[in-house]
Motif scaffolding. Sequence first.
Motif, PDB file in Angstrom:
ATOM      1  N   GLY A  51       0.784  -1.232   0.000  1.00 48.38           N
ATOM      2  CA  GLY A  51       0.000   0.000   0.000  1.00 48.38           C
ATOM      3  C   GLY A  51       0.816   1.283   0.000  1.00 48.38           C
ATOM      4  O   GLY A  51       0.252   2.368   0.102  1.00 48.38           O
ATOM      5  N   LYS A  52       2.110   1.188  -0.148  1.00 48.82           N
ATOM      6  CA  LYS A  52       2.971   2.370  -0.111  1.00 48.82           C
ATOM      7  C   LYS A  52       3.417   2.815  -1.499  1.00 48.82           C
ATOM      8  O   LYS A  52       4.189   3.760  -1.624  1.00 48.82           O
ATOM      9  N   GLY A  53       2.966   2.122  -2.547  1.00 47.70           N
ATOM     10  CA  GLY A  53       3.265   2.534  -3.908  1.00 47.70           C
ATOM     11  C   GLY A  53       4.551   1.987  -4.498  1.00 47.70           C
ATOM     12  O   GLY A  53       4.897   2.316  -5.632  1.00 47.70           O
ATOM     13  N   TYR A  54       5.259   1.138  -3.775  1.00 41.43           N
ATOM     14  CA  TYR A  54       6.534   0.629  -4.268  1.00 41.43           C
ATOM     15  C   TYR A  54       6.375  -0.238  -5.517  1.00 41.43           C
ATOM     16  O   TYR A  54       7.181  -0.162  -6.447  1.00 41.43           O
ATOM     17  N   ALA A  55       5.357  -1.077  -5.547  1.00 45.39           N
ATOM     18  CA  ALA A  55       5.156  -1.960  -6.705  1.00 45.39           C
ATOM     19  C   ALA A  55       4.824  -1.156  -7.957  1.00 45.39           C
ATOM     20  O   ALA A  55       5.380  -1.408  -9.028  1.00 45.39           O
ATOM     21  N   LEU A  56       3.936  -0.184  -7.832  1.00 44.62           N
ATOM     22  CA  LEU A  56       3.583   0.645  -8.988  1.00 44.62           C
ATOM     23  C   LEU A  56       4.789   1.425  -9.478  1.00 44.62           C
ATOM     24  O   LEU A  56       5.048   1.506 -10.682  1.00 44.62           O
ATOM     25  N   MET A  87      -3.130  -3.283 -13.940  1.00 45.00           N
ATOM     26  CA  MET A  87      -3.979  -2.410 -14.763  1.00 45.00           C
ATOM     27  C   MET A  87      -3.595  -0.940 -14.541  1.00 45.00           C
ATOM     28  O   MET A  87      -3.529  -0.169 -15.489  1.00 45.00           O
ATOM     29  N   LYS A  88      -3.298  -0.585 -13.311  1.00 48.56           N
ATOM     30  CA  LYS A  88      -2.878   0.788 -12.997  1.00 48.56           C
ATOM     31  C   LYS A  88      -1.543   1.127 -13.659  1.00 48.56           C
ATOM     32  O   LYS A  88      -1.278   2.276 -13.997  1.00 48.56           O
ATOM     33  N   ALA A  89      -0.727   0.106 -13.886  1.00 50.61           N
ATOM     34  CA  ALA A  89       0.596   0.287 -14.495  1.00 50.61           C
ATOM     35  C   ALA A  89       0.539   0.156 -16.022  1.00 50.61           C
ATOM     36  O   ALA A  89       1.552  -0.104 -16.662  1.00 50.61           O
ATOM     37  N   ASN A  90      -0.645   0.328 -16.597  1.00 52.63           N
ATOM     38  CA  ASN A  90      -0.841   0.342 -18.049  1.00 52.63           C
ATOM     39  C   ASN A  90      -0.693  -1.014 -18.734  1.00 52.63           C
ATOM     40  O   ASN A  90      -0.411  -1.083 -19.929  1.00 52.63           O
TER      41      ASN A  90
END
Length: 108
Positions: A51-56, A87-90
């Motif tokens: 939930g901290k955005g590291y993966a995205l 999906m968020k990562a296009n």
Amino acid sequence: HLSWMRQKWQSETDYFYIIEALTGAVGVVRLDHIEAMYYLVSIYIDPMQYGKGYALKALTTLERLFPEFTLKAEVLAENTASQQLFMKANFIKESEQSFIREPINKGI
């Protein structure tokens, strides 16, 4: 497992990155070569860092580093968080468990 890891580190066609934050390593992302310019993406984040955005951030960094690659991901249908991440990562959902990101600027 150690011999597999050594093989990955020594591979000239696969990529393996440690995802770091200010506090240290928070995960890893790997690109496994399937065929020319085509890679399977695997990503792992420490559950304490969810939930901290590291993966995205890691996936968007791959997009910047390798715009010419086709990237594919296989995600279990019940793993809705990872499905949403790709999906968020296009990445485009091809099937219930398969996501793909075609090369950027393909044909230009």
